[in-house]
Design a protein around this motif. Structure first.
Motif, PDB file in Angstrom:
ATOM      1  N   ASN A   1       0.851  -1.185   0.000  1.00 50.21           N
ATOM      2  CA  ASN A   1       0.000   0.000   0.000  1.00 50.21           C
ATOM      3  C   ASN A   1       0.889   1.237   0.000  1.00 50.21           C
ATOM      4  N   LEU A   2       0.756   2.038  -1.055  1.00 52.53           N
ATOM      5  CA  LEU A   2       1.488   3.297  -1.166  1.00 52.53           C
ATOM      6  C   LEU A   2       0.529   4.432  -0.872  1.00 52.53           C
ATOM      7  N   SER A   3       0.788   5.155   0.206  1.00 55.90           N
ATOM      8  CA  SER A   3      -0.031   6.318   0.551  1.00 55.90           C
ATOM      9  C   SER A   3       0.477   7.526  -0.224  1.00 55.90           C
ATOM     10  N   LEU A   4      -0.374   8.060  -1.088  1.00 59.32           N
ATOM     11  CA  LEU A   4       0.005   9.259  -1.839  1.00 59.32           C
ATOM     12  C   LEU A   4      -0.147  10.509  -0.967  1.00 59.32           C
ATOM     13  N   ALA A   5      -0.761  10.353   0.205  1.00 54.75           N
ATOM     14  CA  ALA A   5      -0.887  11.475   1.135  1.00 54.75           C
ATOM     15  C   ALA A   5       0.407  11.678   1.920  1.00 54.75           C
ATOM     16  N   SER A   6       1.027  10.577   2.365  1.00 49.39           N
ATOM     17  CA  SER A   6       2.194  10.679   3.244  1.00 49.39           C
ATOM     18  C   SER A   6       3.496  10.188   2.623  1.00 49.39           C
ATOM     19  N   GLY A   7       3.401   9.360   1.581  1.00 47.95           N
ATOM     20  CA  GLY A   7       4.588   8.733   1.029  1.00 47.95           C
ATOM     21  C   GLY A   7       4.965   7.455   1.747  1.00 47.95           C
ATOM     22  N   ASN A   8       4.140   7.015   2.695  1.00 47.42           N
ATOM     23  CA  ASN A   8       4.428   5.766   3.398  1.00 47.42           C
ATOM     24  C   ASN A   8       4.142   4.571   2.487  1.00 47.42           C
ATOM     25  N   LEU A   9       5.052   3.603   2.532  1.00 50.78           N
ATOM     26  CA  LEU A   9       4.850   2.339   1.834  1.00 50.78           C
ATOM     27  C   LEU A   9       4.783   1.240   2.877  1.00 50.78           C
ATOM     28  N   GLN A  10       3.658   0.514   2.896  1.00 48.27           N
ATOM     29  CA  GLN A  10       3.526  -0.661   3.759  1.00 48.27           C
ATOM     30  C   GLN A  10       3.509  -1.900   2.872  1.00 48.27           C
ATOM     31  N   ALA A  11       4.218  -2.925   3.293  1.00 50.89           N
ATOM     32  CA  ALA A  11       4.306  -4.146   2.501  1.00 50.89           C
ATOM     33  C   ALA A  11       4.039  -5.353   3.380  1.00 50.89           C
ATOM     34  N   ALA A  12       3.113  -6.194   2.942  1.00 54.05           N
ATOM     35  CA  ALA A  12       2.862  -7.481   3.590  1.00 54.05           C
ATOM     36  C   ALA A  12       3.399  -8.560   2.664  1.00 54.05           C
ATOM     37  N   GLN A  13       4.391  -9.293   3.126  1.00 50.02           N
ATOM     38  CA  GLN A  13       5.086 -10.270   2.282  1.00 50.02           C
ATOM     39  C   GLN A  13       4.966 -11.658   2.871  1.00 50.02           C
ATOM     40  N   LEU A  14       4.487 -12.597   2.043  1.00 52.34           N
ATOM     41  CA  LEU A  14       4.449 -14.002   2.427  1.00 52.34           C
ATOM     42  C   LEU A  14       5.134 -14.787   1.324  1.00 52.34           C
ATOM     43  N   GLY A  15       6.385 -15.210   1.583  1.00 51.56           N
ATOM     44  CA  GLY A  15       7.091 -16.000   0.591  1.00 51.56           C
ATOM     45  C   GLY A  15       8.236 -15.276  -0.067  1.00 51.56           C
ATOM     46  N   ASP A  16       8.536 -15.674  -1.307  1.00 44.90           N
ATOM     47  CA  ASP A  16       9.722 -15.161  -2.000  1.00 44.90           C
ATOM     48  C   ASP A  16       9.395 -14.170  -3.117  1.00 44.90           C
ATOM     49  N   SER A  17       8.199 -13.618  -3.130  1.00 40.13           N
ATOM     50  CA  SER A  17       7.932 -12.441  -3.968  1.00 40.13           C
ATOM     51  C   SER A  17       8.368 -11.240  -3.138  1.00 40.13           C
ATOM     52  N   THR A  18       9.308 -10.466  -3.652  1.00 38.75           N
ATOM     53  CA  THR A  18       9.986  -9.466  -2.827  1.00 38.75           C
ATOM     54  C   THR A  18       9.964  -8.092  -3.494  1.00 38.75           C
ATOM     55  N   PHE A  19      10.559  -7.106  -2.808  1.00 38.96           N
ATOM     56  CA  PHE A  19      10.594  -5.747  -3.358  1.00 38.96           C
ATOM     57  C   PHE A  19      11.894  -5.062  -2.992  1.00 38.96           C
ATOM     58  N   VAL A  20      12.226  -4.055  -3.800  1.00 39.93           N
ATOM     59  CA  VAL A  20      13.406  -3.220  -3.605  1.00 39.93           C
ATOM     60  C   VAL A  20      12.964  -1.772  -3.718  1.00 39.93           C
ATOM     61  N   ILE A  21      13.543  -0.900  -2.914  1.00 40.49           N
ATOM     62  CA  ILE A  21      13.302   0.538  -3.037  1.00 40.49           C
ATOM     63  C   ILE A  21      14.587   1.191  -3.529  1.00 40.49           C
ATOM     64  N   LEU A  22      14.500   1.866  -4.677  1.00 40.47           N
ATOM     65  CA  LEU A  22      15.640   2.590  -5.239  1.00 40.47           C
ATOM     66  C   LEU A  22      15.525   4.065  -4.869  1.00 40.47           C
ATOM     67  N   ASP A  23      16.633   4.667  -4.465  1.00 37.66           N
ATOM     68  CA  ASP A  23      16.622   6.093  -4.140  1.00 37.66           C
ATOM     69  C   ASP A  23      16.730   6.917  -5.434  1.00 37.66           C
ATOM     70  N   PRO A  24      16.706   8.264  -5.361  1.00 33.53           N
ATOM     71  CA  PRO A  24      16.746   9.078  -6.586  1.00 33.53           C
ATOM     72  C   PRO A  24      17.993   8.890  -7.438  1.00 33.53           C
ATOM     73  N   LYS A  25      19.036   8.296  -6.867  1.00 34.73           N
ATOM     74  CA  LYS A  25      20.243   7.991  -7.654  1.00 34.73           C
ATOM     75  C   LYS A  25      20.229   6.545  -8.144  1.00 34.73           C
ATOM     76  N   GLN A  26      19.076   5.881  -8.002  1.00 31.39           N
ATOM     77  CA  GLN A  26      18.862   4.498  -8.451  1.00 31.39           C
ATOM     78  C   GLN A  26      19.775   3.500  -7.741  1.00 31.39           C
ATOM     79  N   LYS A  27      20.021   3.768  -6.469  1.00 32.17           N
ATOM     80  CA  LYS A  27      20.732   2.832  -5.610  1.00 32.17           C
ATOM     81  C   LYS A  27      19.735   2.220  -4.624  1.00 32.17           C
ATOM     82  N   ALA A  28      19.845   0.919  -4.416  1.00 29.72           N
ATOM     83  CA  ALA A  28      18.899   0.235  -3.534  1.00 29.72           C
ATOM     84  C   ALA A  28      19.153   0.643  -2.084  1.00 29.72           C
ATOM     85  N   ARG A  29      18.134   1.196  -1.451  1.00 29.29           N
ATOM     86  CA  ARG A  29      18.260   1.523  -0.027  1.00 29.29           C
ATOM     87  C   ARG A  29      17.454   0.565   0.844  1.00 29.29           C
TER      88      ARG A  29
END
Length: 397
Positions: free
Chosen positions: A168-196
């Motif tokens: 869930n990406l809140s366009l009001a606050s910029g908060n990202l909440q993620a519920a993960q079960l298993g090996d489907s995963t996510f990465v967040i890239l910063d403005p320089k396209q480096k994984a943070r």
């Protein structure tokens, strides 16, 4: 007095999704190899040209920005045993991916129906989430819980297992909440396209991810058979039945204790994370078909190349410049294509091969699989509008 906060969201987002089934990719690769061999046999070495590698990856792009006219939610795709969904919920963008567990094919059960139905039920659960204010945030773990409980309640012939990642990406606050079960995963890239942020797989042991399961029962509907070799991928799935007061109560009271008792994973086991996003951050969410084959630094390099091109055209007045959304869709396509390119290489030290080695197994090469990715590019509305005003006020040559 209005209870609802009608202020426009602080952020906007561009969402790009790309997917290709393993079966579709394999057909393309077979034809590609034939074309390469034909080119080699018919043309002198000095005159040969590279045969472009353009697998038939499906791409969808959309903007999540006020006003929301024209937005169409998506609840499932025909991505082999993968599926995805996205839904707008007030000032939230809810999206996610699911990966059916292929081992069920050997038991005569089509796991793709399970994963597509799970994303369809997740989309419906998201749309039916009650939020008092526009800026309130949805709970992705609760969406997963209600979706899975509703599948069980409806007693549909969607059997098997699947991993799921709901964000869930809140366009009001910029908060990202993620519920993960298993090996489907996510990465967040910063403005320089480096994984943070790089989320970790949820595994019981190597190559045995946490997964939601509905096994066939003797008194339930007959399971639907998987497509035979050479047949087209199945596209069948189920959407939720209309809720009644009785089924709503059953869904809310389902604690999955019967599944936990016999050792199955449930939405209660999902890991919940929360991160704060800023201007020009990018979320890369995917099934394991991506990150088993493409290292995070490869994703960083592709993102850097495409975002650099987007930044170069952003200074051009809107009426004269190419669509940045098209370039962002190109990034989604390129990341998915890199996964296919990598998994057909038998000598590649893929991320999957590296994890196999750590677990004590000998494995080389990529891991053929369905590939499904979702990219969310987050931008601060005021900064986007300031850039547009600056572009429009530039002196005309």
């Amino acid at each position: 007095m209005k209870l609802q906060n009608s202020l426009r969201p602080r952020f906007q987002a561009v969402l790009a999704s790309a997917w290709i089934s393993k079966r579709s990719a394999n057909r393309y690769v077979d034809e590609y190899v034939k074309r390469v061999k034909a080119e080699s046999s018919q043309t002198k070495a000095s005159a040969r040209q590279a045969v472009p590698f353009d697998p038939p990856i499906q791409v969808q792009m959309l903007r999540a920005v006020e006003p929301f006219a024209g937005y169409e939610p998506l609840d499932a795709i025909n991505g082999g045993e993968d599926s995805l969904f996205h839904v707008r919920l007030k000032q939230n963008l809810v999206f996610g991916v699911s990966d059916g567990v292929g081992g069920w094919n050997e038991s005569g059960v089509d796991p793709s129906i399970f994963s597509r139905s799970l994303t369809a039920y997740s989309a419906a659960a998201a749309e039916n989430t009650f939020l008092l204010h526009d800026s309130d945030e949805a709970d992705p773990k609760d969406i997963m819980r209600r979706a899975f409980a509703a599948m069980r309640c409806d007693n549909i012939p969607a059997y098997g297992s699947a991993t799921e990642l709901v964000l869930n990406l809140s366009l009001a606050s910029g908060n990202l909440q993620a519920a993960q079960l298993g090996d489907s995963t996510f990465v967040i890239l910063d403005p320089k396209q480096k994984a943070r942020v790089v989320s970790a797989e949820q595994q019981h042991r190597f190559n045995m991810p946490y997964q939601l399961t509905i096994p066939p029962t003797g008194d339930g509907p007959e399971p639907l058979k998987p497509a035979a070799e050479g047949e087209e991928d199945s596209a069948q799935f189920f959407r939720p039945r209309p809720e009644t007061e009785q089924t709503r109560k059953q869904i809310e009271e389902d604690d999955f204790s019967d599944l936990s008792l016999v050792g199955f994973d449930t939405p209660n086991d999902a890991r919940l994370e929360k991160h704060t996003l800023g201007h020009n951050d990018i979320v890369v969410a995917a099934t394991d078909g991506l990150f088993d084959n493409v290292a995070v630094d490869e994703v960083e390099r592709l993102a850097d190349r495409f975002m650099l091109a987007i930044s170069k055209i952003s200074s051009i007045p809107r009426a004269k410049r190419p669509q940045d959304i098209d370039l962002f869709g190109g990034l989604a396509y390129s990341i998915a294509a890199q996964a296919v390119t990598n998994y057909i290489q038998r000598d590649l030290k893929s991320p999957f091969a590296e994890r196999a080695k750590l677990a004590g197994y000998s494995y080389t090469g990529g891991k053929p699989d369905d590939v499904t990715i979702m990219l969310a590019w987050v931008r601060e509305t005021s900064r986007v509008e300031a850039q547009e005003r600056q572009n429009e006020n530039k002196p005309k040559l």
